[in-house]
Enzyme design. Sequence first.
Site, short mmCIF file in Angstrom:
data_model
loop_
_atom_site.label_atom_id
_atom_site.label_comp_id
_atom_site.label_asym_id
_atom_site.label_seq_id
_atom_site.Cartn_x
_atom_site.Cartn_y
_atom_site.Cartn_z
N GLY A 241 0.82 -1.25 0.12
CA GLY A 241 0.04 -0.05 0.09
C GLY A 241 0.73 1.21 -0.03
O GLY A 241 0.23 2.20 0.01
N PRO A 277 4.69 -5.35 -0.78
CA PRO A 277 4.78 -4.04 -1.40
C PRO A 277 4.57 -4.42 -3.09
O PRO A 277 5.09 -5.34 -3.47
CB PRO A 277 6.06 -3.67 -1.31
CG PRO A 277 7.07 -4.92 -1.05
CD PRO A 277 6.05 -5.90 -0.14
N GLY A 278 3.73 -3.59 -3.72
CA GLY A 278 3.58 -3.76 -5.10
C GLY A 278 3.91 -2.41 -6.11
O GLY A 278 5.04 -2.40 -6.58
N ARG A 279 3.17 -1.52 -5.86
CA ARG A 279 3.45 -0.32 -6.53
C ARG A 279 4.63 0.32 -6.12
O ARG A 279 5.58 0.83 -7.15
CB ARG A 279 2.33 0.58 -6.38
CG ARG A 279 2.10 2.21 -7.09
CD ARG A 279 1.22 3.08 -6.49
NE ARG A 279 0.13 2.34 -6.01
CZ ARG A 279 -1.05 2.52 -6.98
NH1 ARG A 279 -0.98 2.99 -8.38
NH2 ARG A 279 -2.17 1.56 -6.94
N TYR A 319 -9.07 5.22 -12.38
CA TYR A 319 -8.84 6.03 -11.31
C TYR A 319 -8.84 7.36 -11.34
O TYR A 319 -8.38 8.06 -10.15
CB TYR A 319 -7.73 5.11 -10.44
CG TYR A 319 -7.57 3.94 -10.25
CD1 TYR A 319 -8.29 2.98 -9.92
CD2 TYR A 319 -6.31 3.17 -10.83
CE1 TYR A 319 -8.39 1.65 -9.74
CE2 TYR A 319 -6.26 1.74 -10.78
CZ TYR A 319 -7.24 1.13 -10.31
OH TYR A 319 -6.83 -0.41 -10.24
N CYS A 344 -12.22 4.55 -28.91
CA CYS A 344 -13.79 5.14 -29.24
C CYS A 344 -14.45 5.36 -27.82
O CYS A 344 -15.59 4.58 -27.57
CB CYS A 344 -14.71 4.54 -30.04
SG CYS A 344 -13.75 4.90 -31.82
C1 LIG Z 1 -2.84 -5.19 -4.28
C2 LIG Z 1 -2.23 -5.72 -2.96
C3 LIG Z 1 -0.90 -5.41 -2.50
C4 LIG Z 1 -0.23 -4.50 -3.25
O1 LIG Z 1 -0.57 -2.98 -3.07
P1 LIG Z 1 0.50 -1.93 -3.61
O2 LIG Z 1 -0.38 -0.76 -3.12
O3 LIG Z 1 0.69 -2.20 -5.01
O4 LIG Z 1 1.40 -2.23 -2.57
C5 LIG Z 1 -0.60 -6.23 -1.55
N1 LIG Z 1 -1.47 -7.13 -0.84
C6 LIG Z 1 -2.59 -7.39 -1.25
C7 LIG Z 1 -3.35 -8.25 -0.40
C8 LIG Z 1 -2.99 -6.86 -2.21
O5 LIG Z 1 -4.38 -6.86 -2.73
#
Ligand SMILES: *Cc1c(COP(=O)(O)O)cnc(C)c1O
Length: 421
Positions: A241, A277-279, A319, A344
């Site tokens: 997050g 972590p992802g984003r 978003y 379109c």
């Molecule tokens: C999407 C998600 C993440 C990653 O969220 P980021 O905002 O990209 O860090 C981590 N855990 C769960 C369960 C998610 O669904």
Amino acid sequence: MFEDFRLIDGELHAEHVPLSRIAAEVGTPVYVYSRAGFERQAAAFRDGLKDCGPIHLAYAIKANPNLAVLRVMANAGYGADVVSGGELERALAAGMAAKDVVFSGVGKTRVELTQGLDRGIGQFNLELEAEGVALSEIAAARGQRAPCVLRVNPDVDAGTHAKISTGKAENKFGVAIGDAPAIYARLAQLPGLNLRGIAAHIGSQLLSLAPLEAAYQRLGALVAELRGAGHTVSHVDLGGGLGIAYKAGDVPPTPADYGAMVARVTRDWDVTLMFEPGRLIAGNAGVLLTRVIWVKPSPANPWVIVDAAMNDLARPALYDAWHDFAAVRPTGERFVANIAGPVCESGDTFAKAREIDRVGEGDLAIFRTAGAYGATMASTYNSRALVPEVMVDGDRYAIVADRIPAAQIMAEERVPEWLQA
Ligand SMILES: *Cc1c(COP(=O)(O)O)cnc(C)c1O
């Protein structure tokens, strides 16, 4: 924030590769990733957590599941947070160890639960009691005990976009924190589960630590309550997050700020902390490279029509997200324009009345901060090709996902015999 995509001799490069070279050789639109970008963020996040005791890092692969990206993350010592059987297979194909895989997701099917057991994954994050009951049945029938934690919904407002907010009581994720002790007690008795802790993930693109801290405080109280009731709690998964800078003026918490807060809040927990972590890892490690098709005059601002569209990068349409736009060969001149793709839909608009580098027909440009939730959300809407991906490493690059032409997608379709007469 954009160190991997900068001007060298007047032209934007990805690390040391001119973007014009990639455009000439691969075509546009195309996602361009920087290997160094992923590696720097992976190291910074780990480093930020150095005072947090034993940790487990699971890259949330939904942010960018390209196999080459996953290999970079595996080499950086990360496991994976997966949310489908498909993602699970990707993580393993990229060389991640099954024991380092965490399986999240509010709708895991029995087939997917079985798949996770077959593969011997490290942890299931249960989203509801019935899922735990099903997992226990499946595991017990095989003589297994599935390692798992219970995802709770701490009911805090993440202060982010509603569509990426996941930790309020009204969201679909986790069990209400007030119900957690009773559910935990019932699940802990099941023969097929090794229930070892709790998890939370309250949303994405958080630009303040306050909601995370509030959520973690609640988790801490729950850990104490569960232990008070005689349960073992050895793992707490704090989710992902953390937000990133999409534009000048965004000041996200640094991994070091985050780590300091986590260390302080969790000091007495005595657990293995897990992170997803992802984003934060992928966002600024990628750009979407595009070419201007037309600049169309309009009564208000001109429309810059680019060859990338909402099917390639959905975030603005989904978003209202901001992606910085920059010319690959900026002249220094600026103008105010709208930026849109060819699809379109009026929603296929990347920016309205924005001051940008002046571009004209045929010029190359990028949308920045497109490494996370970019290519992975792409579709072929409007019978457009599926966008390709390239990874740069110093002065070399490789195509890490091919462009899938519309004809190839059409070739997978069938007209039934009874329509052909
Ligand atoms: C999407 C998600 C993440 C990653 O969220 P980021 O905002 O990209 O860090 C981590 N855990 C769960 C369960 C998610 O669904």
